[in-house]
Write an enzyme that holds these catalytic residues in place. Structure first.
Site, PDB file in Angstrom:
ATOM      1  N   VAL A  44      -3.245 -30.814 -33.411  1.00  0.00           N
ATOM      2  CA  VAL A  44      -2.061 -31.315 -32.694  1.00  0.00           C
ATOM      3  C   VAL A  44      -2.440 -31.798 -31.282  1.00  0.00           C
ATOM      4  O   VAL A  44      -1.999 -32.869 -30.849  1.00  0.00           O
ATOM      5  CB  VAL A  44      -0.961 -30.229 -32.635  1.00  0.00           C
ATOM      6  CG1 VAL A  44       0.270 -30.774 -31.919  1.00  0.00           C
ATOM      7  CG2 VAL A  44      -0.587 -29.758 -34.039  1.00  0.00           C
ATOM      8  N   ALA A  73      -7.603 -26.772 -22.013  1.00  0.00           N
ATOM      9  CA  ALA A  73      -8.256 -25.500 -22.340  1.00  0.00           C
ATOM     10  C   ALA A  73      -8.661 -25.492 -23.815  1.00  0.00           C
ATOM     11  O   ALA A  73      -7.859 -25.845 -24.683  1.00  0.00           O
ATOM     12  CB  ALA A  73      -7.308 -24.334 -22.068  1.00  0.00           C
ATOM     13  N   LYS A 235      10.722 -20.629 -38.501  1.00  0.00           N
ATOM     14  CA  LYS A 235      11.450 -21.887 -38.251  1.00  0.00           C
ATOM     15  C   LYS A 235      12.951 -21.669 -38.409  1.00  0.00           C
ATOM     16  O   LYS A 235      13.756 -22.213 -37.647  1.00  0.00           O
ATOM     17  CB  LYS A 235      10.932 -22.972 -39.192  1.00  0.00           C
ATOM     18  CG  LYS A 235       9.474 -23.336 -38.899  1.00  0.00           C
ATOM     19  CD  LYS A 235       8.835 -24.132 -40.014  1.00  0.00           C
ATOM     20  CE  LYS A 235       7.366 -24.417 -39.722  1.00  0.00           C
ATOM     21  NZ  LYS A 235       6.618 -24.905 -40.877  1.00  0.00           N
TER      22      LYS A 235
HETATM   23  P1  NAP Z   1      -6.105 -26.055 -34.332  1.00  0.00           P
HETATM   24  O1  NAP Z   1      -6.453 -27.356 -34.970  1.00  0.00           O
HETATM   25  O2  NAP Z   1      -6.734 -24.818 -34.847  1.00  0.00           O
HETATM   26  O3  NAP Z   1      -6.440 -26.208 -32.767  1.00  0.00           O
HETATM   27  C1  NAP Z   1      -6.340 -25.139 -31.898  1.00  0.00           C
HETATM   28  C2  NAP Z   1      -6.938 -25.557 -30.571  1.00  0.00           C
HETATM   29  O4  NAP Z   1      -6.691 -24.528 -29.625  1.00  0.00           O
HETATM   30  C3  NAP Z   1      -8.442 -25.767 -30.585  1.00  0.00           C
HETATM   31  O5  NAP Z   1      -8.790 -26.873 -29.793  1.00  0.00           O
HETATM   32  C4  NAP Z   1      -8.995 -24.478 -29.981  1.00  0.00           C
HETATM   33  O6  NAP Z   1     -10.193 -24.662 -29.260  1.00  0.00           O
HETATM   34  C5  NAP Z   1      -7.898 -24.108 -29.017  1.00  0.00           C
HETATM   35  N1  NAP Z   1      -7.808 -22.678 -28.795  1.00  0.00           N
HETATM   36  C6  NAP Z   1      -7.488 -21.723 -29.696  1.00  0.00           C
HETATM   37  N2  NAP Z   1      -7.504 -20.510 -29.115  1.00  0.00           N
HETATM   38  C7  NAP Z   1      -7.826 -20.710 -27.834  1.00  0.00           C
HETATM   39  C8  NAP Z   1      -8.012 -19.856 -26.711  1.00  0.00           C
HETATM   40  N3  NAP Z   1      -7.859 -18.538 -26.825  1.00  0.00           N
HETATM   41  N4  NAP Z   1      -8.356 -20.406 -25.519  1.00  0.00           N
HETATM   42  C9  NAP Z   1      -8.512 -21.749 -25.406  1.00  0.00           C
HETATM   43  N5  NAP Z   1      -8.346 -22.614 -26.431  1.00  0.00           N
HETATM   44  C10 NAP Z   1      -8.010 -22.094 -27.625  1.00  0.00           C
HETATM   45  O7  NAP Z   1      -4.527 -25.804 -34.375  1.00  0.00           O
HETATM   46  P2  NAP Z   1      -3.370 -26.870 -34.653  1.00  0.00           P
HETATM   47  O8  NAP Z   1      -3.283 -27.138 -36.122  1.00  0.00           O
HETATM   48  O9  NAP Z   1      -3.536 -28.017 -33.735  1.00  0.00           O
HETATM   49  O10 NAP Z   1      -2.060 -26.014 -34.298  1.00  0.00           O
HETATM   50  C11 NAP Z   1      -1.676 -25.793 -32.970  1.00  0.00           C
HETATM   51  C12 NAP Z   1      -0.252 -25.258 -32.937  1.00  0.00           C
HETATM   52  O11 NAP Z   1       0.621 -26.230 -33.507  1.00  0.00           O
HETATM   53  C13 NAP Z   1      -0.023 -23.969 -33.743  1.00  0.00           C
HETATM   54  O12 NAP Z   1       0.898 -23.147 -33.075  1.00  0.00           O
HETATM   55  C14 NAP Z   1       0.585 -24.479 -35.055  1.00  0.00           C
HETATM   56  O13 NAP Z   1       1.405 -23.528 -35.698  1.00  0.00           O
HETATM   57  C15 NAP Z   1       1.407 -25.627 -34.527  1.00  0.00           C
HETATM   58  N6  NAP Z   1       1.696 -26.627 -35.555  1.00  0.00           N
HETATM   59  C16 NAP Z   1       0.676 -27.222 -36.205  1.00  0.00           C
HETATM   60  C17 NAP Z   1       0.970 -28.161 -37.191  1.00  0.00           C
HETATM   61  C18 NAP Z   1      -0.133 -28.848 -37.934  1.00  0.00           C
HETATM   62  O14 NAP Z   1       0.173 -29.670 -38.804  1.00  0.00           O
HETATM   63  N7  NAP Z   1      -1.415 -28.582 -37.638  1.00  0.00           N
HETATM   64  C19 NAP Z   1       2.290 -28.479 -37.489  1.00  0.00           C
HETATM   65  C20 NAP Z   1       3.322 -27.855 -36.763  1.00  0.00           C
HETATM   66  C21 NAP Z   1       3.008 -26.938 -35.794  1.00  0.00           C
HETATM   67  P3  NAP Z   1     -11.564 -25.123 -29.985  1.00  0.00           P
HETATM   68  O15 NAP Z   1     -11.328 -26.553 -30.376  1.00  0.00           O
HETATM   69  O16 NAP Z   1     -12.595 -24.981 -28.938  1.00  0.00           O
HETATM   70  O17 NAP Z   1     -11.741 -24.214 -31.153  1.00  0.00           O
HETATM   71  N1  HSE Z   2       1.826 -24.537 -42.341  1.00  0.00           N
HETATM   72  C1  HSE Z   2       3.047 -25.260 -42.099  1.00  0.00           C
HETATM   73  C2  HSE Z   2       3.541 -25.903 -43.366  1.00  0.00           C
HETATM   74  C3  HSE Z   2       2.865 -26.362 -41.080  1.00  0.00           C
HETATM   75  O1  HSE Z   2       2.876 -25.851 -44.407  1.00  0.00           O
HETATM   76  O2  HSE Z   2       4.634 -26.460 -43.335  1.00  0.00           O
HETATM   77  C4  HSE Z   2       2.971 -25.880 -39.670  1.00  0.00           C
HETATM   78  O3  HSE Z   2       4.285 -25.502 -39.370  1.00  0.00           O
END
Ligand code: NAP
Ligand code: HSE
Length: 465
Positions: A44, A73, A235
């Site tokens: 994201v 970060a 949600k």
């Molecule tokens: P992700 O791809 O795993 O990315 C997480 C990022 O956060 C990485 O860049 C990681 O750093 C960094 N990070 C994690 N822990 C950290 C810490 N303690 N200190 C500093 N940096 C840290 O996760 P994502 O899929 O983007 O999801 C992010 C959020 O969006 C979550 O809350 C998720 O539920 C929400 N979300 C995601 C989606 C989706 O489709 N992915 C949809 C809706 C909501 P590194 O890169 O160095 O590992």
């Molecule tokens: N893991 C979730 C889903 C996406 O499958 O809809 C993040 O909210």
């Protein structure tokens, strides 16, 4: 690192708008930037960085001035990242970043409970606007975040946390203010909807459909929260608080996942005229609010039955607007980042217009209601629904009578019954009930499970009337 000048003076940042301080007399691209700290540069966060780079002119226009990332970060500084972000902005000191004086907005897209919750609260207490996609922290710590925002006069934005690209937080939190919402039902977990769609389309087992969802990147590496219903419950909590002006906590939500749904149940449901969907449901009743997540038999004619694959949809019934359905992509890099970007533009506009007023600022729906004036959440046993029940039983005379008697003794009325199989042990006995109290159905099932001719209660699912 380049230090950008402050957006507003202290005197104007708390009060009414001041065209000179906000630069409203200058062209948008010459105004002082809103300065953003990004926590997380993964799926994201990377998507957001792309939007800010690729749509820079549009975002500048819409936000009435530039929006610049001034710090990012991450966990691992050595990771190769194919994103349009100056690598010198990266830091592992997230705690230091969120309270920096040259940061106006903190975007939390790191995920998880900690340190995300502590960082968001700390930024709010420091008077920053916080944009998050993290449903877990808003659902679990909404009260603490609201208190931090009130104390620091920060503002919390969380559109992306519920159903990704679908602007449902805005619709429920703002656009329906002239209504009393009667019910809200959502397909809000794309992973579950993808799995159920695959099981229905090809007869795949739950395990095979889950493996496919993981291979396609829909499901998390650990999909427990998705398939167990917790992700949908988070949600639902966010949306139900806004829709019903009441505080809903995780412990209030009755939660069943899809891991016990079989391909046979799905095929049978289709024969009966239903699609099986994981629904998150919040429903107002005279006695209180029902809040639950469960696999559900949805009539094929209902709009939610046609939501396929990883798509999400939220169906709302309100007293003046009538029924509404919002449909779209609930997850993924570009869809989710687009919702984060929209919140960021809202936050930047609020800052620029000098109208920041704690969590009540327009564009920032409150994460929990200020007053618990809405309906109290009812215990699961008080829920009302029709049910689909599949039993495995011995194929002998008297079995149906014994089961029917157990249902009758708890006041459970049967709408239809059918037997599948003959001359084998066990056979399947399928019931669809009329609307019953959950506690009564469970009591009847406890008696039925103990009957000597009943091999197992194979499946129990609610049926949407
Ligand atoms: P992700 O791809 O795993 O990315 C997480 C990022 O956060 C990485 O860049 C990681 O750093 C960094 N990070 C994690 N822990 C950290 C810490 N303690 N200190 C500093 N940096 C840290 O996760 P994502 O899929 O983007 O999801 C992010 C959020 O969006 C979550 O809350 C998720 O539920 C929400 N979300 C995601 C989606 C989706 O489709 N992915 C949809 C809706 C909501 P590194 O890169 O160095 O590992
Ligand atoms: N893991 C979730 C889903 C996406 O499958 O809809 C993040 O909210």
């Amino acid at each position: 690192m380049t230090q950008t000048p402050p957006l507003q003076s202290d005197a104007t940042s708390r009060g009414g708008s001041n065209p000179q301080a906000t630069g409203e007399t200058q062209p948008a691209d010459e105004r002082a930037p809103v300065r953003v700290a990004l926590l997380g540069l993964g799926t994201v966060g990377g998507g957001l960085a792309e939007i800010l780079a690729e749509l820079r002119a549009e975002i500048t226009e819409r936000a009435e001035g530039p929006v610049d990332i001034v710090g990012v970060a991450v966990r691992d500084l050595t990771r190769q990242r194919d994103v349009p972000v100056d690598p010198t902005l990266l830091t592992t000191d997230a705690a230091g970043l969120v309270t920096r004086d040259d940061v106006d907005v903190v975007v939390e897209v790191m995920g998880g409970l900690e340190p995300a919750q502590t960082l968001a609260a700390s930024a709010l207490r420091a008077g920053k606007a916080v944009v998050t996609a993290n449903k877990a922290i808003v659902a679990r710590y909404g009260g603490a975040l609201a208190a931090a925002a009130a104390a620091g006069r920060g503002a919390l934005y969380y559109e992306a946390a519920a159903a990704g690209a679908i602007p449902v937080v805005k619709v429920v939190g703002e656009s329906l203010s002239g209504n009393r919402v009667d019910s809200l039902m959502g397909i809000v977990n794309g992973t579950c909807n993808f799995i159920l769609t695959q099981m229905s389309a090809s007869g795949a087992s739950f395990a095979d459909a889950l493996a496919e969802a993981q291979a396609l990147g829909y499901a998390e590496a650990d999909p427990t929260s998705d398939v167990g219903g917790e992700d949908a419950a988070y949600k639902l909590i966010l949306l139900a608080r806004l829709a019903f002006d009441t505080d809903v906590q995780l412990a209030d939500v009755s939660c069943e996942g899809i891991d016990t749904v079989s391909a046979a149940d799905i095929a049978r449901a289709r024969d009966l005229g239903y699609a099986v969907k994981l629904l998150a449901v919040a429903q107002r009743r005279p006695e209180g609010l029902e809040a639950r997540v469960h696999p559900t038999l949805v009539p094929l004619a209902h709009p939610l039955a046609s939501v396929q694959g990883a798509f999400n949809a939220v169906f709302i019934e309100a007293d003046r607007s009538g029924p509404l359905m919002l449909y779209g992509q609930g997850a993924g890099r570009r869809p989710t980042a687009s919702a984060v970007a929209a919140d960021l533009v809202d936050a930047a506009l609020q800052l620029r217009r000098g109208r920041r007023d704690g969590i009540a600022a327009p564009g920032a729906p409150r994460p929990v209601p200020a007053l618990r004036r809405g309906p109290a959440v009812l215990p699961t046993a008080e829920g009302l629904s029709r049910y689909y029940v599949s039993l495995r039983v011995a194929d002998e005379p008297g079995v149906l009578a014994a089961v029917a008697s157990a249902f009758a003794s708890e006041g459970v009325s049967i709408a239809s019954c059918l037997q599948e199989g003959r001359g084998v042990d066990p056979v399947d006995l399928i019931f669809v009930t009329h609307t019953v109290r959950d506690g009564d159905l469970r009591a009847a099932l406890a008696t039925i499970a103990a009957l000597p001719t009943v091999r197992s209660v194979a499946s129990v699912m609610r049926v949407l009337a």
